[in-house]
Write a protein that holds these residues in place. Structure first.
Motif, PDB file in Angstrom:
ATOM      1  N   ASP A  74    -101.087  -6.572  34.651  1.00 49.16           N
ATOM      2  CA  ASP A  74    -100.957  -6.597  36.109  1.00 49.16           C
ATOM      3  C   ASP A  74    -101.467  -5.321  36.769  1.00 49.16           C
ATOM      4  O   ASP A  74    -102.362  -5.383  37.609  1.00 49.16           O
ATOM      5  N   HIS A  75    -100.913  -4.161  36.421  1.00 50.43           N
ATOM      6  CA  HIS A  75    -101.291  -2.950  37.144  1.00 50.43           C
ATOM      7  C   HIS A  75    -101.115  -1.716  36.260  1.00 50.43           C
ATOM      8  O   HIS A  75    -100.387  -1.737  35.273  1.00 50.43           O
ATOM      9  N   TYR A  76    -101.809  -0.671  36.656  1.00 45.83           N
ATOM     10  CA  TYR A  76    -101.719   0.637  36.003  1.00 45.83           C
ATOM     11  C   TYR A  76    -100.397   1.279  36.406  1.00 45.83           C
ATOM     12  O   TYR A  76    -100.018   1.263  37.585  1.00 45.83           O
ATOM     13  N   LEU A  77     -99.686   1.834  35.441  1.00 42.47           N
ATOM     14  CA  LEU A  77     -98.376   2.427  35.716  1.00 42.47           C
ATOM     15  C   LEU A  77     -98.533   3.829  36.291  1.00 42.47           C
ATOM     16  O   LEU A  77     -99.173   4.687  35.678  1.00 42.47           O
ATOM     17  N   THR A  78     -97.964   4.042  37.455  1.00 43.09           N
ATOM     18  CA  THR A  78     -98.010   5.356  38.088  1.00 43.09           C
ATOM     19  C   THR A  78     -96.596   5.812  38.433  1.00 43.09           C
ATOM     20  O   THR A  78     -95.707   4.981  38.623  1.00 43.09           O
ATOM     21  N   PRO A  79     -96.367   7.115  38.514  1.00 34.43           N
ATOM     22  CA  PRO A  79     -97.319   8.155  38.133  1.00 34.43           C
ATOM     23  C   PRO A  79     -97.596   8.097  36.630  1.00 34.43           C
ATOM     24  O   PRO A  79     -96.763   7.631  35.855  1.00 34.43           O
ATOM     25  N   ASP A  80     -98.751   8.596  36.245  1.00 36.21           N
ATOM     26  CA  ASP A  80     -99.200   8.481  34.857  1.00 36.21           C
ATOM     27  C   ASP A  80     -98.596   9.566  33.968  1.00 36.21           C
ATOM     28  O   ASP A  80     -98.997   9.712  32.827  1.00 36.21           O
ATOM     29  N   PHE A  81     -97.639  10.306  34.487  1.00 31.78           N
ATOM     30  CA  PHE A  81     -97.058  11.394  33.710  1.00 31.78           C
ATOM     31  C   PHE A  81     -95.700  11.755  34.298  1.00 31.78           C
ATOM     32  O   PHE A  81     -95.377  11.422  35.435  1.00 31.78           O
ATOM     33  N   SER A  82     -94.902  12.426  33.497  1.00 29.56           N
ATOM     34  CA  SER A  82     -93.616  12.933  33.959  1.00 29.56           C
ATOM     35  C   SER A  82     -93.321  14.220  33.222  1.00 29.56           C
ATOM     36  O   SER A  82     -93.994  14.568  32.247  1.00 29.56           O
ATOM     37  N   PRO A 125     -87.910  14.835  34.157  1.00 32.80           N
ATOM     38  CA  PRO A 125     -88.115  14.098  32.902  1.00 32.80           C
ATOM     39  C   PRO A 125     -87.923  12.593  33.038  1.00 32.80           C
ATOM     40  O   PRO A 125     -88.099  11.871  32.059  1.00 32.80           O
ATOM     41  N   PHE A 126     -87.575  12.137  34.201  1.00 29.71           N
ATOM     42  CA  PHE A 126     -87.444  10.709  34.472  1.00 29.71           C
ATOM     43  C   PHE A 126     -88.650  10.246  35.278  1.00 29.71           C
ATOM     44  O   PHE A 126     -89.062  10.925  36.213  1.00 29.71           O
ATOM     45  N   PRO A 127     -89.256   9.107  34.916  1.00 29.67           N
ATOM     46  CA  PRO A 127     -88.817   8.144  33.909  1.00 29.67           C
ATOM     47  C   PRO A 127     -89.106   8.622  32.487  1.00 29.67           C
ATOM     48  O   PRO A 127     -90.179   9.157  32.214  1.00 29.67           O
ATOM     49  N   ARG A 176     -82.492  20.369  31.060  1.00 34.27           N
ATOM     50  CA  ARG A 176     -83.463  20.330  32.154  1.00 34.27           C
ATOM     51  C   ARG A 176     -82.745  20.350  33.498  1.00 34.27           C
ATOM     52  O   ARG A 176     -81.773  19.617  33.717  1.00 34.27           O
ATOM     53  N   ASP A 177     -83.241  21.165  34.401  1.00 36.24           N
ATOM     54  CA  ASP A 177     -82.630  21.288  35.725  1.00 36.24           C
ATOM     55  C   ASP A 177     -83.530  20.744  36.827  1.00 36.24           C
ATOM     56  O   ASP A 177     -83.332  21.055  38.008  1.00 36.24           O
ATOM     57  N   ASP A 178     -84.524  19.931  36.444  1.00 36.73           N
ATOM     58  CA  ASP A 178     -85.493  19.486  37.433  1.00 36.73           C
ATOM     59  C   ASP A 178     -85.529  17.968  37.595  1.00 36.73           C
ATOM     60  O   ASP A 178     -86.551  17.405  37.998  1.00 36.73           O
ATOM     61  N   TYR A 179     -84.428  17.276  37.232  1.00 45.42           N
ATOM     62  CA  TYR A 179     -84.333  15.857  37.609  1.00 45.42           C
ATOM     63  C   TYR A 179     -84.305  15.757  39.136  1.00 45.42           C
ATOM     64  O   TYR A 179     -83.830  16.667  39.836  1.00 45.42           O
ATOM     65  N   ASN A 180     -84.772  14.636  39.648  1.00 51.28           N
ATOM     66  CA  ASN A 180     -84.769  14.462  41.098  1.00 51.28           C
ATOM     67  C   ASN A 180     -83.370  14.267  41.654  1.00 51.28           C
ATOM     68  O   ASN A 180     -83.092  14.630  42.791  1.00 51.28           O
ATOM     69  N   ASP A 181     -82.492  13.666  40.833  1.00 53.50           N
ATOM     70  CA  ASP A 181     -81.102  13.501  41.272  1.00 53.50           C
ATOM     71  C   ASP A 181     -80.231  13.300  40.040  1.00 53.50           C
ATOM     72  O   ASP A 181     -80.712  13.143  38.911  1.00 53.50           O
ATOM     73  N   ALA A 182     -78.935  13.292  40.272  1.00 52.42           N
ATOM     74  CA  ALA A 182     -77.966  13.177  39.174  1.00 52.42           C
ATOM     75  C   ALA A 182     -78.064  11.822  38.484  1.00 52.42           C
ATOM     76  O   ALA A 182     -77.801  11.716  37.277  1.00 52.42           O
ATOM     77  N   ALA A 203     -78.786   8.450  33.695  1.00 53.83           N
ATOM     78  CA  ALA A 203     -79.438   7.312  33.048  1.00 53.83           C
ATOM     79  C   ALA A 203     -80.170   7.753  31.783  1.00 53.83           C
ATOM     80  O   ALA A 203     -80.146   7.051  30.759  1.00 53.83           O
ATOM     81  N   THR A 204     -80.804   8.911  31.830  1.00 52.83           N
ATOM     82  CA  THR A 204     -81.533   9.420  30.670  1.00 52.83           C
ATOM     83  C   THR A 204     -80.576   9.747  29.538  1.00 52.83           C
ATOM     84  O   THR A 204     -80.795   9.350  28.382  1.00 52.83           O
ATOM     85  N   LEU A 205     -79.510  10.468  29.834  1.00 57.88           N
ATOM     86  CA  LEU A 205     -78.566  10.858  28.790  1.00 57.88           C
ATOM     87  C   LEU A 205     -77.827   9.645  28.228  1.00 57.88           C
ATOM     88  O   LEU A 205     -77.568   9.573  27.014  1.00 57.88           O
ATOM     89  N   ASP A 206     -77.500   8.672  29.067  1.00 58.25           N
ATOM     90  CA  ASP A 206     -76.840   7.456  28.570  1.00 58.25           C
ATOM     91  C   ASP A 206     -77.742   6.702  27.597  1.00 58.25           C
ATOM     92  O   ASP A 206     -77.281   6.195  26.564  1.00 58.25           O
ATOM     93  N   TYR A 207     -79.028   6.638  27.927  1.00 61.59           N
ATOM     94  CA  TYR A 207     -79.980   5.945  27.051  1.00 61.59           C
ATOM     95  C   TYR A 207     -80.056   6.640  25.690  1.00 61.59           C
ATOM     96  O   TYR A 207     -80.021   5.991  24.637  1.00 61.59           O
ATOM     97  N   LEU A 208     -80.151   7.949  25.709  1.00 62.14           N
ATOM     98  CA  LEU A 208     -80.243   8.708  24.461  1.00 62.14           C
ATOM     99  C   LEU A 208     -78.949   8.610  23.658  1.00 62.14           C
ATOM    100  O   LEU A 208     -78.977   8.487  22.424  1.00 62.14           O
ATOM    101  N   GLN A 209     -77.824   8.665  24.336  1.00 63.72           N
ATOM    102  CA  GLN A 209     -76.533   8.544  23.643  1.00 63.72           C
ATOM    103  C   GLN A 209     -76.397   7.171  23.004  1.00 63.72           C
ATOM    104  O   GLN A 209     -75.852   7.038  21.898  1.00 63.72           O
TER     105      GLN A 209
END
Length: 856
Positions: A545-553, A563-565, A826-832, A837-843
């Motif tokens: 369907d489409h190119y995923l953007t942004p192409d980096f994180s 670090p999200f997504p 990391r202290d540069d997530y856009n929000d809590a 969500a990132t830490l829950d996924y890893l856990q």
């Protein structure tokens, strides 16, 4: 992409860790070292191509003579002089075993300074144009580039790695005795911010003089995380007097230059576009405006002495090769400077290669030609490529090669000439030393010998799952040209992974397109690579369907620093549009949770959560290190297929490997169809290799199949090896342990390149079994760390169960503990919510491995 320098430096460490993980040790890449190993910078495949001069058959850099009507330029490793409007080029330099670049003509027209590369370093030289004599100006084996003479000819500025391994500005006085009072102009400085693609130490590059000879323009990167730096000016006699002229996302080759009137600054920039163009600003940093436009590149531009012309290197021609253009500053009228005839310094001859396969059909192929002057040659319209490493004990410089559309002709010096021809992995190498007479055409008929695997092992197609068609290199690539490269390599399918290079995505216009169904041409699919320096890179194939953007994180010090997504989110987005997700160029060394300073690679989490469809076991990484991690995942029952991709920047002159150097062979019944190919990839029906071909049958079952193990009888195996180079080791591996080593000693023709065996193997436990081939060290004919190939596993089911893999699970628990630690820091997530969500996924992934570690 990974740092090639780091891979070589840690090869022995990777091999040592393999001993602990798999009981097998291989000293990877013995003898093979990076080109220009004295440069202490990360990601050599960027700065080497985008900054340092490379051997090309077309022009690469230039300088005006004082009359403004004549140019001195580099082409094919020599300096040439040619008058604008003439079609004859006169050779000025020709050094045995060395290549000359980056000329700068003195204002009085009596001499030219330039850079000479001899396989060891790059030194500055000066040529007396009247006497034709050249002398070395620098010594010591550093990398010295971009020499620029002051307007009065009494001083010289250049860039050198002398003393530091970093690119720094130097100046010196220049007289009859050579250089005097050479000094580092700005000094070493470490930026306060972290940088992924660039050294923590600042660099100063691209110098040019002001018309009054008092100042230098240059590119520097203090506190710049993104790009190679901004435009600066500095007083040569008082380096404390420096200021920023323009904040600009440069990529190694801005090369700013003041017009002769001192009012306008000419420079090269992408500036948010797909191609590099010429731009103008002022010393006051006025808003830059483009001077050129289009889909081709323009770089290495120079003003004529009167400012009425600009000459530059472009690649707009139909073949995408480099070309020399002269443009009127007012009006933009342009004309090429083409050398239709060459007045050379030594006698030459024409060599014509006509290449045929075993059926008598002409085939394109990869060719290396090393002439009697110890220099590499190619046809005038061919793209010259260079390897990124070599063994100094076996070669004076790196291997250069081109793709020959048979027949092809080239002009070379007379004398003994070494020719190597290769057409994929299923043909033997053709090598001969030819004695070529001067002024006499020599036709050579090349007959290639086929050495395919027996058909019962599979009906294969070969695919490179990771290629970048355009990535800011010297040449301009297109799908038809990429298909020709693949065809010369006997490759059936190429996945062009479209990706960003800093702020541009060069091939974005091709996304989602496919080549025609011509049965005689390789297929090209345009997919995506997802970049993040934190989690690891993903190959996203078959997006519908489409190119995923942004192409980096996770790019520090940018608006996309979060670090999200994370990669699990990206995998879900790709799967939602029927994509196939793989981890690319995974590991340069085996990750060590107890010792690695930072461990944030997300592979084990995404495998546990069912997000990963394949892994590049053979790719731009250390193959044995990657296999060690792969074996642990297989032991835990994850059916993770092996893929392969070269990560070739296919429009580079300093290519890290030809398209198809790392490829996966898939049993598709010979069908050249992307859906069938990807189905075979997902099912593990095949093997991966950078040279050796492998066949495995286990009780008649091929890799990817599942076989029931009967403890009362042995399994019957059949194996086959075919290889264009000698192979040291051929082994059957069961659950990570070698259970059968085949004796490859004896006659090399029969046993190292071609081997067949069958027998019975006592296997009582379930799990998996595969066949692998590898070498202790590098082979100059395999442009990779070392020859390596492995089949996918045959899966084994047994009432006796599988070996205890709790240790493997504990390893990934420790790994994910470190990933969670890094993600939490990391202290540069856009929000809590992003962080949670990132830490829950890893856990959640960690909990899966924890249960396995506890035997649950």
């Amino acid at each position: 992409m990974r740092s090639r320098r780091r891979r070589h430096r840690h090869a022995v460490l990777a091999a040592t860790l393999l001993l602990a993980v798999t009981g097998v040790i291989g000293v990877a890449a013995a003898g093979r070292e990076p080109v220009l190993k004295q440069v202490d910078l990360p990601h050599s495949y960027y700065w080497r191509e985008l900054y340092l001069p490379q051997l090309t058959t077309g022009p690469s850099s230039l300088s005006f003579m004082p009359d403004g009507e004549t140019l001195v330029y580099s082409m094919g490793g020599s300096l040439w002089r040619q008058r604008i409007g003439s079609d004859e080029a006169i050779e000025l330099t020709h050094a045995k075993g060395a290549y000359d670049y980056q000329p700068d003509v003195a204002r009085d027209g009596r001499s030219v300074v330039f850079t000479r590369y001899d396989g060891t370093g790059m030194e500055l030289w000066q040529l007396d144009l009247g006497k034709g004599r050249a002398r070395a100006l620098t010594h010591g084996g550093a990398v010295n580039v971009e020499p620029r003479l002051s307007p009065d000819g009494k001083r010289i500025a250049w860039v050198s790695t002398q003393g530091t391994g970093h690119f720094n500005l130097f100046v010196a006085e220049l007289g009859a005795e050579g250089l005097r009072n050479a000094r580092l102009l700005l000094g070493e400085r470490r930026s306060t911010i972290d940088r992924y693609y660039y050294s923590p130490f600042d660099h100063a590059i691209n110098p040019s003089w002001s018309p009054d000879g008092q100042s230098l323009l240059y590119v520097g990167n203090p506190e710049v995380a993104w790009g190679s730096g901004d435009l600066w000016t500095v007083r040569v006699d008082d380096p404390t007097q420096r200021r920023k002229v323009l904040a600009e996302e440069t990529s190694w080759s801005a090369r700013p230059e003041l017009a002769p009137d001192g009012k306008r600054v000419l420079f090269g920039s992408y500036h948010g576009r797909r191609t590099q163009q010429l731009w103008l600003t002022t010393l006051q940093g006025a808003a830059p405006l483009p001077l050129t436009f289009g889909d081709s590149e323009r770089r290495n531009a120079r003003w004529s002495p009167d400012g009425k012309r600009i000459a530059y290197i472009g690649n707009a021609g139909a073949d995408g090769n480099t070309s020399l253009m002269v443009m009127e500053t007012v009006g933009g009228a342009s004309q090429p400077v083409q050398a239709k005839t060459h007045r050379t310094l030594q006698p030459t001859t024409q060599l014509t290669l006509d290449i045929f396969d075993e059926s008598g059909q002409r085939v394109p192929a990869r060719v290396s030609v090393l002439a009697s002057d110890a220099r590499a040659y190619a046809p005038a319209d061919a793209w010259m490529h260079a390897d990124d490493g070599f063994d100094r004990a076996r070669q004076a410089t790196e291997t250069h090669y081109f793709h020959c559309a048979s027949p092809c002709s080239l002009e070379v010096p007379a004398g003994a000439t070494d020719v190597t021809v290769q057409h994929g992995f299923a043909h033997a190498l053709w090598q001969q030393r030819l004695q070529l007479a001067a002024h006499k055409s020599t036709p050579v008929r090349v007959m290639l010998e086929a050495q395919p695997l027996p058909r019962e092992f599979g009906d294969w197609i070969g695919a490179d799952l990771h290629v970048h068609m355009n990535y800011g290199g010297h040449y301009r690539n297109a799908p038809a040209q990429l298909a020709r490269q693949a065809q010369a390599e006997d490759l059936d399918f190429v996945e062009n992974l479209i990706v960003n290079k800093e702020e541009r995505i060069p091939d974005i216009a091709y996304f989602g397109t496919r080549t025609s169904d011509d049965p005689d041409r390789p297929r090209i699919a345009h997919a995506q690579e997802y970049h993040t320096s934190f989690w690891g890179h993903l190959g996203l194939l078959h997006l519908r369907d489409h190119y995923l953007t942004p192409d980096f994180s996770a790019y520090r010090h940018t608006a996309m620093a979060s670090p999200f997504p994370h990669n699990g989110v990206i995998a879900d987005l790709a799967h939602a549009q029927q994509g196939v997700v793989g981890y690319v160029h995974p590991f340069d060394t085996v990750p060590d949770p107890a010792r690695d300073a930072v461990l944030s690679h997300q592979l084990p989490a995404d495998v546990a959560q069912g997000k990963v469809d394949y892994i590049e076991v053979v790719g731009f990484a250390d193959h044995q290190a990657t296999a060690a991690v792969w074996y642990r995942l297989l032991n835990l029952g994850f059916h993770l297929p092996a893929g392969a991709g070269t990560d070739a920047m296919a429009n580079y002159a300093s290519l890290r490997g030809p398209v198809g150097m790392n490829r996966v062979f898939l049993d598709t019944g010979g069908r050249l169809d992307e859906a069938v190919m990807l189905d075979a990839l997902n099912a593990g029906r095949g093997f991966v290799s950078n040279g050796p071909l492998l066949g495995l049958l286990l009780d008649g079952q091929k890799p990817g199949a599942t076989l029931r193990v009967d403890t009362a009888r042995k399994l019957h195996y059949r194996v086959a090896l075919r290889s264009p180079v000698a192979v040291d080791h051929l082994e059957l591996v069961h659950n990570g342990q070698v259970v059968k080593r085949f004796d490859l000693t004896g006659d090399a023709t029969n046993n190292h390149h071609r081997f067949d065996a069958e027998g019975d193997l006592a296997v009582t436990q379930g799990g998996w079994l595969l066949l692998r081939a590898w070498n202790d060290g590098a082979d100059p004919q395999i442009l990779d760390l070392y020859p390596y190939a492995t089949t996918n596993p045959v899966w084994l089911e047994s009432s006796a169960g599988v070996p205890d893999a709790r240790g493997d699970a504990a390893y990934f628990v420790a790994w994910l503990d470190r990933v969670i630690e890094a993600a939490d820091a990391r202290d540069d997530y856009n929000d809590a919510a992003e962080k949670r969500a990132t830490l829950d996924y890893l856990q959640g992934a960690r909990a899966i491995y924890q249960r396995r570690a506890e035997g649950k």
